[in-house]
Design an enzyme around this catalytic site. Structure first.
Site, PDB file in Angstrom:
ATOM      1  N   ARG A  92      17.876   8.656 -83.250  1.00 38.90           N
ATOM      2  CA  ARG A  92      18.052   7.225 -82.960  1.00 38.90           C
ATOM      3  C   ARG A  92      19.115   6.590 -83.845  1.00 38.90           C
ATOM      4  NH1 ARG A  92      11.795   5.623 -81.613  1.00 38.90           N
ATOM      5  NH2 ARG A  92      12.011   6.051 -79.402  1.00 38.90           N
ATOM      6  N   GLY A 104       9.086   4.188 -72.998  1.00 43.03           N
ATOM      7  CA  GLY A 104       8.456   3.132 -72.206  1.00 43.03           C
ATOM      8  C   GLY A 104       9.479   2.256 -71.508  1.00 43.03           C
ATOM      9  N   GLY A 152       9.437  10.060 -73.770  1.00 41.30           N
ATOM     10  CA  GLY A 152       9.489  10.679 -75.102  1.00 41.30           C
ATOM     11  C   GLY A 152       9.304  12.184 -75.067  1.00 41.30           C
ATOM     12  N   LYS A 159      -1.232  11.637 -67.801  1.00 41.70           N
ATOM     13  CA  LYS A 159      -2.155  10.790 -67.022  1.00 41.70           C
ATOM     14  C   LYS A 159      -1.529  10.134 -65.803  1.00 41.70           C
ATOM     15  CE  LYS A 159      -4.852   9.196 -70.960  1.00 41.70           C
ATOM     16  NZ  LYS A 159      -4.865   8.022 -71.838  1.00 41.70           N
TER      17      LYS A 159
END
Ligand code: ADP
Ligand code: MG
Length: 415
Positions: free
Chosen positions: A54, A393, A370, A216
């Site tokens: 990053r 996200g 991620g 999920k």
């Protein structure tokens, strides 16, 4: 390779209203103080930076601003200190690494607002870099407090946002502050993220094939809904696949199934038919008796999973099926590993598909998430992708078509 398959630059104009967002070359930075919102939220262990991706991602913008004679205040959050000063979340190690990466002395201030910082900022020289302490040491950051945003605004002449990973959050440094600033722009990383993802959502080369995996269904419902409208096909792997298989009355053994989401999976399958999007599920699996069983894993005969087994990766026939489907794609979006990729040999399916994607030609290839991005790095095939998003996200919200506060606040005339 087709001219537009691997574009070297991406345009903000692909984003609705993106023509109202300024880019760096449109602004005169000479002798100006710039508040640069970056995403320096790096993984730390015992004060050591475990991965500086990053920080590296912000370097093109930082170097450009230095070249243009700016004085640069780098501001970021790190972790979740929840409005309190907690030394383990200090950005000091990041300032040090930024110094190593830029080859320049990088200053660090132990706060991000206040008269001492304002004075330090005023006395900076052209090209100097000052890293401010963690924004989230102040509650006002996550509360998007006007007062805190105002105090930040007093530090600089120009606001630049290069923190795509936090643009889906309306915080003071991403939303309140840019709305207060007269001169504001998107940094190079943000420009690339917005451009690359917008093209995929608003103007994809067709057919678009999506691949979804991960743990999920519940995390990804909105993404599935958004993608089924655009995609010719959605290939589903990872733990998520078993909830869908269960909905189709396939035996799932001990595999991870979200029992309370089986009905939802059934509805998603119905909706996909109406949207004319084909959902493709694994036809075989690599299984073990438990997460901790050592060995190579057992390959199932078909889509059914025996009672005493759990599926931890997609099987060889599924890999071939997925590869065939991907072979015709003109654009693709991938989110979520197709198996428990952290635990070899159950990384094989994910790695195999990552390598196959990397070799596809004439295809616009985007990955976000991620763990999926970590899997691509582990496979060493980054260069085979058109764009790998730095925002987990944030990239998913962008795909869902949600308005992102950090991007909206950059538009001219928004205050
Ligand atoms: P991303 O971060 O790319 O969005 P997710 O966070 O949704 O991806 O999912 C990643 C997780 O899904 C990984 O920890 C991986 O182990 C898990 N996973 C993938 N396949 C399976 C499986 N078959 N059984 C259990 N967990 C799985
Ligand atoms: Mg994840």
């Amino acid at each position: 390779m087709a001219a537009d398959a691997n574009p070297s630059s991406f345009s903000l104009k692909e984003y609705p209203g993106g023509d109202r967002i300024r880019t760096l070359p449109e602004i005169d930075f000479n002798d100006k103080t710039v508040f640069l919102r970056v995403d320096f939220n790096v993984p730390l262990k015992n004060g050591e930076i475990r991965d500086d991706t990053r920080i590296r991602a912000a370097l093109p913008t930082i170097k450009y601003l230095q070249d243009k004679g700016a004085k640069i205040l780098c501001a970021s959050h790190l972790g979740r200190p929840e409005g309190e000063r907690k030394p383990e979340f200090s950005l000091e190690p990041v300032a040090q690494r930024l110094g190593e990466l830029t080859g320049n002395e990088v200053l660090f201030s132990d706060d991000c607002v206040g008269s001492a910082i304002a004075k330090q900022a005023r006395h900076m020289k052209k090209q100097q870099i000052l890293v401010l302490e963690n924004l989230r040491f102040h509650k006002g950051e996550e509360d998007n407090s006007d007062d805190f945003a105002h105090r930040l605004s007093e530090l600089a002449d120009i606001y630049v946002n290069d923190a795509f990973g936090t643009c889906h959050r309306a915080h003071a440094s991403t939303s309140g502050l840019p709305k207060m600033m007269k001169i504001k722009a998107a940094g190079f990383l943000l420009e690339r993220e917005i451009g690359a993802l917008s093209k995929l959502i608003h103007n994809p080369a067709r057919p678009l094939v999506s691949i979804l995996g991960g743990s999920k269904v519940s995390d990804k419902v909105k993404v599935i809904d958004a993608l089924m409208v655009k995609s010719a096909k959605i290939l589903i792997g990872g733990a998520m696949a078993y909830t869908f298989l269960k909905a189709l009355q396939v035996q799932t053994g001990k595999s991870r199934v979200e029992l309370d989401k089986v009905q939802l999976a059934r509805k998603l399958l119905e909706r996909s038919k109406e949207a004319n999007c084909k959902i493709i599920l694994p036809v075989d699996h690599v299984m073990a008796e438990s997460f901790d069983t050592p060995g190579q894993g057992i390959i199932s005969e078909n889509a059914h999973i025996p009672e005493n087994m759990m599926a931890l990766d997609i099987g060889p026939k599924s890999r071939e099926l997925f590869k065939r489907e991907l072979g015709v794609a003109k654009s693709l979006f991938w989110n979520g590993p197709l198996g428990v990729f952290e635990k070899p040999p159950f990384d094989a399916g994910t790695t195999d598909i990552a390598k196959c994607i990397a070799l596809l030609e004439n295809c616009y290839k985007v990955c976000g998430g991620g763990d999926s991005v970590a899997a691509i790095h582990a496979a060493g095939v980054e260069s085979g992708f058109t764009h790998i998003s730095t925002g987990g996200g944030a990239s998913l919200e962008m795909i869902e078509g949600v308005q992102m506060p950090g991007i909206e606040a950059l538009k001219e005339g928004i205050s």
